[in-house]
Write a protein that holds these residues in place. Structure first.
Motif, PDB file in Angstrom:
ATOM      1  N   ASP A 192       0.828  -1.200   0.000  1.00 15.71           N
ATOM      2  CA  ASP A 192       0.000   0.000   0.000  1.00 15.71           C
ATOM      3  C   ASP A 192       0.868   1.257   0.000  1.00 15.71           C
ATOM      4  O   ASP A 192       0.570   2.235  -0.680  1.00 15.71           O
ATOM      5  CB  ASP A 192      -0.914   0.014   1.239  1.00 15.71           C
ATOM      6  CG  ASP A 192      -1.969  -1.073   1.126  1.00 15.71           C
ATOM      7  OD1 ASP A 192      -2.019  -1.732   0.062  1.00 15.71           O
ATOM      8  OD2 ASP A 192      -2.721  -1.277   2.097  1.00 15.71           O
ATOM      9  N   TYR A 193       1.953   1.188   0.753  1.00 12.17           N
ATOM     10  CA  TYR A 193       2.841   2.336   0.821  1.00 12.17           C
ATOM     11  C   TYR A 193       3.424   2.654  -0.564  1.00 12.17           C
ATOM     12  O   TYR A 193       3.396   3.787  -1.026  1.00 12.17           O
ATOM     13  CB  TYR A 193       3.958   2.048   1.824  1.00 12.17           C
ATOM     14  CG  TYR A 193       4.978   3.147   1.919  1.00 12.17           C
ATOM     15  CD1 TYR A 193       4.715   4.300   2.687  1.00 12.17           C
ATOM     16  CD2 TYR A 193       6.193   3.068   1.250  1.00 12.17           C
ATOM     17  CE1 TYR A 193       5.643   5.322   2.757  1.00 12.17           C
ATOM     18  CE2 TYR A 193       7.120   4.081   1.311  1.00 12.17           C
ATOM     19  CZ  TYR A 193       6.843   5.216   2.076  1.00 12.17           C
ATOM     20  OH  TYR A 193       7.756   6.219   2.149  1.00 12.17           O
ATOM     21  N   LYS A 243       2.257   1.794  -3.422  1.00 16.26           N
ATOM     22  CA  LYS A 243       1.200   2.250  -4.326  1.00 16.26           C
ATOM     23  C   LYS A 243       0.961   3.742  -4.152  1.00 16.26           C
ATOM     24  O   LYS A 243       0.932   4.517  -5.112  1.00 16.26           O
ATOM     25  CB  LYS A 243      -0.103   1.507  -4.013  1.00 16.26           C
ATOM     26  CG  LYS A 243      -0.227   0.147  -4.663  1.00 16.26           C
ATOM     27  CD  LYS A 243      -1.643  -0.352  -4.415  1.00 16.26           C
ATOM     28  CE  LYS A 243      -1.839  -1.782  -4.862  1.00 16.26           C
ATOM     29  NZ  LYS A 243      -3.141  -2.291  -4.438  1.00 16.26           N
ATOM     30  N   ARG A 244       0.789   4.124  -2.871  1.00 15.34           N
ATOM     31  CA  ARG A 244       0.505   5.529  -2.596  1.00 15.34           C
ATOM     32  C   ARG A 244       1.632   6.414  -3.099  1.00 15.34           C
ATOM     33  O   ARG A 244       1.403   7.439  -3.738  1.00 15.34           O
ATOM     34  CB  ARG A 244       0.321   5.698  -1.077  1.00 15.34           C
ATOM     35  CG  ARG A 244      -0.163   7.080  -0.671  1.00 15.34           C
ATOM     36  CD  ARG A 244      -0.326   7.140   0.830  1.00 15.34           C
ATOM     37  NE  ARG A 244      -1.311   6.194   1.313  1.00 15.34           N
ATOM     38  CZ  ARG A 244      -2.606   6.490   1.458  1.00 15.34           C
ATOM     39  NH1 ARG A 244      -3.047   7.684   1.152  1.00 15.34           N
ATOM     40  NH2 ARG A 244      -3.445   5.589   1.901  1.00 15.34           N
ATOM     41  N   GLU A 245       2.853   5.991  -2.849  1.00 12.78           N
ATOM     42  CA  GLU A 245       4.002   6.781  -3.274  1.00 12.78           C
ATOM     43  C   GLU A 245       4.008   6.973  -4.794  1.00 12.78           C
ATOM     44  O   GLU A 245       4.281   8.061  -5.288  1.00 12.78           O
ATOM     45  CB  GLU A 245       5.301   6.082  -2.853  1.00 12.78           C
ATOM     46  CG  GLU A 245       5.638   6.262  -1.393  1.00 12.78           C
ATOM     47  CD  GLU A 245       5.939   7.713  -1.068  1.00 12.78           C
ATOM     48  OE1 GLU A 245       5.030   8.372  -0.538  1.00 12.78           O
ATOM     49  OE2 GLU A 245       7.036   8.175  -1.383  1.00 12.78           O
ATOM     50  N   LEU A 300      -8.497   0.626  -0.315  1.00 10.80           N
ATOM     51  CA  LEU A 300      -7.339   1.468  -0.569  1.00 10.80           C
ATOM     52  C   LEU A 300      -7.525   2.234  -1.885  1.00 10.80           C
ATOM     53  O   LEU A 300      -7.358   3.447  -1.933  1.00 10.80           O
ATOM     54  CB  LEU A 300      -6.085   0.599  -0.642  1.00 10.80           C
ATOM     55  CG  LEU A 300      -4.816   1.399  -0.890  1.00 10.80           C
ATOM     56  CD1 LEU A 300      -4.416   2.175   0.350  1.00 10.80           C
ATOM     57  CD2 LEU A 300      -3.686   0.500  -1.350  1.00 10.80           C
ATOM     58  N   PHE A 327      -7.815   6.149  -2.744  1.00 12.47           N
ATOM     59  CA  PHE A 327      -7.014   6.851  -3.750  1.00 12.47           C
ATOM     60  C   PHE A 327      -7.910   7.755  -4.591  1.00 12.47           C
ATOM     61  O   PHE A 327      -7.565   8.893  -4.898  1.00 12.47           O
ATOM     62  CB  PHE A 327      -6.303   5.853  -4.682  1.00 12.47           C
ATOM     63  CG  PHE A 327      -5.128   5.166  -4.043  1.00 12.47           C
ATOM     64  CD1 PHE A 327      -4.361   5.809  -3.077  1.00 12.47           C
ATOM     65  CD2 PHE A 327      -4.773   3.879  -4.403  1.00 12.47           C
ATOM     66  CE1 PHE A 327      -3.275   5.176  -2.492  1.00 12.47           C
ATOM     67  CE2 PHE A 327      -3.691   3.246  -3.825  1.00 12.47           C
ATOM     68  CZ  PHE A 327      -2.943   3.891  -2.862  1.00 12.47           C
ATOM     69  N   GLU A 348      -8.903  10.743  -2.559  1.00 12.84           N
ATOM     70  CA  GLU A 348      -7.776  11.680  -2.475  1.00 12.84           C
ATOM     71  C   GLU A 348      -7.636  12.471  -3.768  1.00 12.84           C
ATOM     72  O   GLU A 348      -7.436  13.682  -3.752  1.00 12.84           O
ATOM     73  CB  GLU A 348      -6.473  10.903  -2.262  1.00 12.84           C
ATOM     74  CG  GLU A 348      -6.090  10.731  -0.813  1.00 12.84           C
ATOM     75  CD  GLU A 348      -4.781   9.977  -0.676  1.00 12.84           C
ATOM     76  OE1 GLU A 348      -4.063   9.795  -1.687  1.00 12.84           O
ATOM     77  OE2 GLU A 348      -4.477   9.545   0.447  1.00 12.84           O
ATOM     78  N   PRO A 395       5.779  11.129   2.902  1.00 15.60           N
ATOM     79  CA  PRO A 395       6.831  10.662   3.816  1.00 15.60           C
ATOM     80  C   PRO A 395       7.918  11.721   3.944  1.00 15.60           C
ATOM     81  O   PRO A 395       8.212  12.451   2.997  1.00 15.60           O
ATOM     82  CB  PRO A 395       7.381   9.410   3.135  1.00 15.60           C
ATOM     83  CG  PRO A 395       6.431   9.061   2.064  1.00 15.60           C
ATOM     84  CD  PRO A 395       5.646  10.277   1.726  1.00 15.60           C
ATOM     85  N   ARG A 398      10.874  11.717   1.409  1.00 16.17           N
ATOM     86  CA  ARG A 398      10.621  12.277   0.081  1.00 16.17           C
ATOM     87  C   ARG A 398      10.504  13.807   0.157  1.00 16.17           C
ATOM     88  O   ARG A 398      11.007  14.531  -0.697  1.00 16.17           O
ATOM     89  CB  ARG A 398       9.337  11.667  -0.495  1.00 16.17           C
ATOM     90  CG  ARG A 398       8.959  12.231  -1.838  1.00 16.17           C
ATOM     91  CD  ARG A 398       8.312  11.195  -2.722  1.00 16.17           C
ATOM     92  NE  ARG A 398       7.074  10.674  -2.172  1.00 16.17           N
ATOM     93  CZ  ARG A 398       5.900  11.268  -2.319  1.00 16.17           C
ATOM     94  NH1 ARG A 398       5.816  12.415  -2.965  1.00 16.17           N
ATOM     95  NH2 ARG A 398       4.819  10.747  -1.814  1.00 16.17           N
TER      96      ARG A 398
END
Lengths: 601, 826
Positions: free
Chosen positions: A420-421, A423-425, B657, B661, B664, B714, B717
């Motif tokens: 998931d991480y 994918k989001r990135e 998920l 997306f 978002e 994150p 980044r």
């Protein structure tokens, strides 16, 4: 002319002749001077069969790429279209035909489909109102093209995507037809082994198509057919190839045995190409030096190049100290050979330098290091900071996906959180639209969530997929093609060849997707003399002549895999010769690219 | 024995002989040839028998005539009641169909088993004016018919297979005199010789008018009563009421003989015997008249009917079927009394040898110089014989002679043995084809097999094909058999199909499609479906199944074949012929068909695609459709709506998920629109990363920070991005401030790197102290501080690092590095 195809035990030049005859037969059906309009994807492969010079002898005076719009004005009255059966190509053909009609001069149009026509295309031509304009619409059944003395490719990029994502087996049908073409030339292959859904599908087609009447030569030149579905080994194409030929493909793309390099790196004394800034190099075994280094790990290439350079230098220097006529004679006899090597050194030394520039860069080395750690199973569970950094630096998406997919493969699936991480990135950095690509990769099994078993770990141990012996320069095992990783696909082939079938490997095989296949094949149309002949020769042939194994990769194969197979057959204790057939020669980049969703824009 | 053989020979002129020998003792019994009319055809054709209209008969039963068909050996084949109009003439086609040519201008065709085939007419004019006579004639390709109407017009067709009526020119003059006529064919067109009274005309379809022919028939006043044309249309015989027989070339260019028969009766038949003689049938007496001065007579004690053959005449009576022919030259040479032909001596030698008589050697001695010829003669003569004993005798002689020849190719001998076996087999009274060797040569073996197939002797034909090693013909025969089987068998369709498949097996030359088509043509659709099952070529199988309305089976077969194009063929056929809903239900059960249909829809019909997904509850694929829609620049107005729909679908598919997306993305779009208004710059459609970057470049750090927290970018980044953007902006002060704001998530090397990238070594050095120890040497080298690098490497006792420095540094430093290297332990 194409003697580089006749090197092996199975003479691939036969296939070339066979296909060439078919093409020329059709081209001769149209009288007088003619122009050929090529589907560009076919011009390359067909060029492997039939050089322009031969076409010229058959009154082909013009060649054009197939695209929308009018053809340049010529006095040629016959136009031959050679195309794959694809709808968008039909639209282009229709457009050209309409343009020609408008010009008012009566032209004769011919349409040849490679490998065979399709109902949908013909219908499209009818709707466009040009179907009646063709004097002749024919199939040109070139299912597979000869690339080298041991390499054949169908040049169909979409096999993997079509079959595993869209469940469309069209290109597997072509693969089955290709196998029949080979059988009609080289005899019925008595044994078939395979793994994966696509392999089973092809086998079913082989059984079905065998009902159709055919003639086969009475002796079998190929002993064993191995069908490998790409899904069985998704890791190998993702790993960076470290052989010379593999690296050329990774960095410069080899298309139909030809690659292009920036020309400023070459001393262009001859064949100066003023028009283009690219140097075109044909890469096949006709080039002796290339044949020697293509399969070597890149680390071993430099040594060979300098050794050869020194040798030539000394041989040429000998000339000065030469007295007798006899010695001169010997030298003159050797001269063409020496000059050929010299010329080829002039090509491969700059290529090697170009490659070295890349392989020395920290970018390349960092990624390679990550790849190797993943393959060794080091910390494959967590988010890799190198991948994160690649994303942060907006490195090409393909590279990022390749690494993530590798992690998924070596970890037998990613933890949901990690996946998931990633994918989001990717969506955040490269854009939301790539959600479609991610879906494709998931559907194709390249990206997946970890399920209980750790298949890769077991495989790695039982099949010795990773060997850290640092023997790239003087390899003892096939791992040298990726430095530490021995391609799973080739390991499987190695096992099959040794045991004549899957043997005791069934436990391990259950970890790999798809059914297994291990059958004997005999055609109902095959005369009985074959059996008689084989019985008679069985006793004598066991030791003498090597067995020939045709390895058919369904969904593409890499140059490194071919190198590994060649390495296997060159081992002293081996008694096999491999012929590699594939739907397409691939590397990690174009493999991932084929799965990226084309977003209409 | 030799004497016996020549017993039925009659001298014919100086050197030649005629012979008449019985081939069959007729199997038929209760028929009276006096009241019947017979019709037969060449190559030992069957005999059709019908009551003769011109004779008085006691009517029995219904009074309707019966047509009965026998083999020429008198074996009953079939019969049928004739209930249509008045028959003018019967005739056989070369493929053994019975032609019944009627007074009203129609022609009915029956096969040899009395099955009605079809009817065609000789044209409206013939229908209108009544047909009074008709002729059947044979061209090289086919069989033709010519009819003469009451108005003395002649119409002809050249082929019964494609009855195209041609009209011949009108005959001048009045219509009262009696007429006779014959049809002649040359190359591809036919003409008619027409005689009325003493006038002879040639009527050619290519010409406008009749051409009067001039011929001297020996008298001033006469009427032509009969004519006969030889089998090859080269010779002609004309008979007048003055009893004169004119024999000559058919183009009248030459007269061989003008013979006075001394009989003014009208002959029952006038026929040619090969090209050797004309035979007049006077009812019970046959008069054979040669081209020169020969003339012999055969007497019968009952009515006789003659059939003209290529090389002989068949004479059919109630009791027997005889062959009358001129003795073939080679036979004559061998068997005639005191013959001196080499073959004759060889035969004698062989006979004496068998008797173990020493004279064998003497005969052999005489023939020795011409032994090869002798062998050839014996082989050839054997072919002309009907008696198997005589055949054996001659073949033995040939075999005997062959032994004494060094280099005699056995080919002729072997072929003749084989051929003899074959013709003996078909001559058997049960089969009843009394074919001569010469006829076989004209007809060809394939032709003979065809005749056998027509008579349903498939098995025998197959034997011949196997015996003569003609695999191609075997396939033709099998196919013919299967087609017959299909047509006539009324048994269970499974059984029939299975039987056919068992007999035919899988052979290159056998096309099950052909057989199935045949079955379909005679309305046996179910049987056709069963048979097409066996067709190995899917591209033939599938279209036929579609034609038969078997869409489902066609789909299954197309899928099995693996040829996706065939699947598409079936799909588009079904799509055109059944309603959409039903179509979609039909193909649901076939995953491959469904997949191909979806693939097609994806390219051509996106709405249908969504429909199918909805039907299949495939929410994930639906979502993908919506996302595609939202990305299509053509519907940029619908973007949000599509995304909402995609989000819904993902939720239904339990892909939370992906749903988030979408959510978002919606939020981001909204925000980007507001940014666009605020900054008058393009934001919409950019990725989050790009948006943040744009904001940072615009030095809107606060807004960027806000986005960052909202979307949980994150830290690593974000730091990379900050460093990169600050470098790009050249804002070194901010960069330094940023580096001190918090402990770096990405280390301090990137700071140094970015400074170097934009060429600011001074700023770069600031970050050197914070570079990790293990990377220090590398970064010192990067900064070009070689001496420090060497020192650092030495301090870390790292040989590798020192070597690296050595490879990079200036020559004047080399020595120092070298000394460091020496100091370190290896």
């Amino acid at each position: 002319m194409s003697n580089h195809l006749s090197g092996g035990k199975v003479n691939i030049a036969l296939l070339q002749d066979h296909l060439r005859k078919q093409i020329l037969y059709l081209i001769d059906k149209c009288n007088g001077p003619k122009a050929i309009v090529w589907d560009e994807a076919l011009a390359g492969p067909v060029g492997l069969i039939c050089k322009y010079k031969i076409l010229l002898d058959h009154d082909v005076s013009r060649m054009y790429p197939l695209k929308f719009g009018k053809l340049p004005v010529t006095n040629v009255n016959n136009i031959i279209f050679i195309s794959r059966p694809q709808i968008h190509l039909m639209d282009m053909i229709a457009d050209i035909v309409h343009e020609e009609e408008r010009s008012g001069i009566r032209k004769y149009c011919y349409l040849f489909f490679i490998p065979r026509r399709s109902q949908l295309c013909e219908k499209r031509l009818k709707t466009k109102g040009v179907y009646g304009n063709f004097n002749l619409i024919e199939d040109l059944p070139c299912d597979i093209f000869p690339f080298d003395s041991d390499v054949l490719s169908m040049e169909v990029e979409t096999t993997f995507k079509d079959f595993h994502l869209e469940k469309d087996p069209t290109s597997l049908y072509q693969a089955a037809q290709a196998i029949f073409t080979l059988q009609e030339l080289y005899g019925v292959i008595p044994k078939v082994t395979g793994k994966g859904d696509a392999a089973r599908h092809v086998w079913k087609l082989l059984e079905r198509l065998d009902l159709e009447p055919r003639t086969y030569p009475s002796t079998s030149q190929i002993d064993h057919l191995i069908l490998l579905d790409r899904t069985v080994d998704l890791l190998t194409p993702l790993a960076t190839q470290l052989t010379y030929e593999g690296l050329i493909d990774e960095l410069f793309e080899i298309k139909n045995t030809t690659a292009h390099f920036p020309s400023e790196n070459f001393d262009t004394e001859d064949e100066k190409d003023i028009m283009s800034d690219k140097k075109q190099v044909i890469l096949n075994s006709a080039d002796e030096l290339f044949a020697e280094i293509r399969d070597k790990n890149f680390l071993a290439v430099g040594a060979v190049l300098s050794k050869r350079a020194n040798m030539i230098k000394s041989e040429l220097e000998e000339r000065s100290g030469m007295g007798s006529v006899e010695q001169m004679k010997v030298l003159v006899a050797k001269l063409p050979h020496i000059l050929a090597i010299k010329k080829s050194l002039g090509i491969h030394t700059p290529i090697a330098e170009l490659i070295k520039q890349v392989t020395d860069s920290s970018e390349f080395l960092d990624s390679l290091q990550l790849e190797q750690e993943l393959m060794l199973g080091v910390d494959t569970d967590r988010v890799q900071s190198h991948i994160e950094d690649c994303i942060a630096h907006e490195q090409p998406l393909i590279k990022v996906l390749r690494l993530i997919c590798m992690q998924s493969a070596t970890n037998s699936g990613l933890k949901p959180k990690v996946l998931d991480y990633y994918k989001r990135e990717i969506l955040h950095t490269y854009g939301f639209e790539h959600i479609l690509t991610l879906t494709n990769l998931e559907d194709a099994g390249l990206l997946k969530v970890q399920q209980g078993s750790r298949g890769y770990t077991v495989l790695r141990k039982t099949l010795r997929l990773t060997v850290e012996d640092g023997s790239e320069v003087a390899p003892v095992d096939i791992n040298y093609v990726h430095s530490i990783y021995a391609p799973l696909s080739v390991r499987l082939v190695q096992h099959i060849v040794r045991h004549g079938g899957w043997g005791n490997l069934t436990d391990v095989l259950s970890l790999l997707p798809g059914p297994i296949l291990d059958v004997k094949q005999s055609s109902r149309y095959c005369s009985q003399n074959r059996r008689r002949a084989s019985v008679g020769s069985q006793t004598s042939s066991i030791n003498d002549s090597p067995k020939v194994v045709l390895v058919f990769f369904l969904g593409g194969c890499t140059y490194a895999e071919i190198s590994a197979l060649r390495f296997l057959s060159q081992q002293e204790d081996s008694n096999v010769e491999f012929v590699v057939a594939t739907t397409k020669l691939i590397n990690g980049n174009n493999f991932i690219k084929s799965l990226i969703d084309p977003i209409e824009s | 024995m030799t004497v016996l053989l020549t017993a039925d020979w009659t001298p014919f002129g100086k050197d030649d002989y005629f012979r008449k020998f019985e081939v069959y003792n007729m199997e038929w019994s209760d028929i009276d040839l006096n009241t019947l009319s017979l019709t037969s055809t060449s190559f030992g054709g069957p005999v059709a028998v019908i009551r003769d209209r011109n004779k008085f008969v006691k009517v029995q039963g219904s009074g309707k005539p019966i047509i009965t068909i026998y083999t020429t050996s008198g074996v009953y084949i079939s019969s049928f009641n004739w209930s249509s109009g008045q028959i003018v003439r019967l005739g056989w086609t070369s493929s053994l169909d019975l032609l019944c040519i009627m007074e009203d201008g129609h022609v009915l065709m029956y096969d040899i088993f009395s099955n009605y085939r079809h009817t065609f007419s000789m044209g409206q004019e013939a229908i209108d004016t009544k047909v009074i006579d008709a002729k059947v004639f044979y061209t090289a390709q086919s069989t033709g018919i010519a009819v003469l109407t009451a108005a003395h017009r002649i119409f002809l067709i050249n082929s019964v297979n494609e009855p195209k009526v041609r009209r011949l020119p009108e005959i001048p003059g009045v219509h009262n005199a009696s007429v006779c006529w014959e049809v002649m064919c040359e190359d591809r067109h036919s003409k008619v010789l027409f005689a009325r009274g003493k006038d002879l005309y040639s009527l050619n379809e290519a010409e406008q008018n009749a051409v009067v022919l001039d011929v001297d028939l020996g008298d001033d006043v006469y009427m032509i009563k009969a004519m006969a044309v030889s089998y090859d249309f080269k010779l002609l015989a004309i008979f007048t009421d003055r009893g004169k027989l004119w024999i000559g070339k058919s183009d009248l260019s030459k007269c061989f003989r003008l013979y006075d028969v001394r009989n003014t009766l009208i002959p029952v038949q006038l026929v040619w015997c090969g090209n050797d003689a004309v035979i007049i049938n006077w009812g019970m007496i046959l008069e054979v008249i040669g081209l020169k001065e020969e003339c012999i007579k055969y007497h019968y004690d009952e009515s006789v009917f003659l059939v003209q053959e290529v090389d002989c005449v068949r004479a059919i009576t109630l009791q027997s079927m005889d062959i009358i022919q001129k003795v073939p030259q080679v036979v004559r040479d061998i068997f005639r009394i005191s013959g001196t032909a080499p073959g004759s001596f060889l035969l004698e030698a062989s006979k004496q040898f068998k008797k173990k008589n020493h004279r064998s050697n003497e005969y052999l001695h005489i023939v020795k110089p011409k032994l090869f010829l002798a062998v050839q003669q014996c082989v050839e003569a054997a072919g002309h014989e009907f008696n198997t004993e005589t055949q054996k005798m001659l073949i033995r002689a040939a075999q005997f002679g062959k032994i004494y020849l060094d280099d005699c190719s056995p080919e002729n001998y072997v072929t003749m043995c084989r051929v003899l076996r074959c013709i003996n087999a078909v001559r058997s009274p049960k089969i009843g084809i009394p074919i001569t060797h010469t006829q076989l040569y004209t007809l060809t073996v394939q032709g003979l097999m065809k005749l056998l197939m027509i008579r349903h002797h498939h098995f025998l034909a197959l034997d011949l094909a196997a015996f003569l090693k003609m695999p191609e013909s075997s396939n033709v025969i099998r196919l013919h058999w299967a087609c017959y089987k299909v047509k006539h068998s009324n048994r269970n369709k499974d059984q029939v199909a299975k039987e056919i498949a068992e007999k035919l097996g899988f052979n290159k030359g056998v096309s099950y499609t052909e057989i199935a088509k045949k079955a379909a043509d005679c309305g046996k659709t179910e049987l056709a479906i069963k048979i097409i099952e066996y067709e190995p070529l899917a591209n033939l199988q599938v279209p036929l199944l579609l034609r038969l309305g078997e869409d489902r089976t066609a789909l299954v077969k197309a899928i099995e074949s693996g040829n996706t194009d065939l699947v598409y063929t079936v799909l588009s056929h079904m799509r055109e012929n059944i309603p959409l809903g039903k179509f979609q239900m039909e193909i649901r059960g076939f995953p491959l068909a469904q997949a191909l249909y979806l693939k097609y829809c994806r390219l051509h019909n996106k709405d249908t695609l969504k429909d199918v997904y909805t039907q299949e509850d495939d929410h994930k694929s639906q979502a993908v459709c919506y996302i595609r829609e939202s990305l299509d620049p053509k519907n940029s107005g619908m973007r949000e709506a599509s995304l909402v729909a995609a989000q819904e679908s993902y939720k239904k598919a339990k892909l939370d998920l992906h749903a988030s997306f979408c959510e978002e993305q919606l939020k981001l779009l909204k925000y980007q629109r507001s940014l666009e208004e605020k900054f008058k710059r393009d934001f919409v459609g950019k990725s989050l990363h790009a948006t943040v970057k744009l904001l940072l470049s615009a030095q809107e750090v606060k807004l960027a920070d806000k986005l960052r927290t909202e979307y949980k970018v994150p830290d690593r980044r974000y730091w990379w991005l900050r460093v990169q953007v600050l470098g790009e902006l050249g804002d070194w002060f901010e960069l330094e401030k940023f580096s001190k704001s918090k402990k770096s998530y990405i280390g301090y090397e990137p700071f140094l790197d970015i400074c170097l990238k934009y060429g600011n070594r001074y700023e770069a050095q600031k970050y050197l102290p914070r570079v990790r120890e293990e990377l220090k040497v590398k970064y010192l080298v990067k900064l070009g501080m070689m001496e420090e690098a060497a020192q650092a490497a030495f301090d870390q006792k790292d040989r590798e690092a020192l070597k690296y420095v050595e490879s990079k540094c200036d020559p004047d430093l080399l020595e120092k590095v070298g000394s460091f290297l020496r100091q370190l332990p290896k």
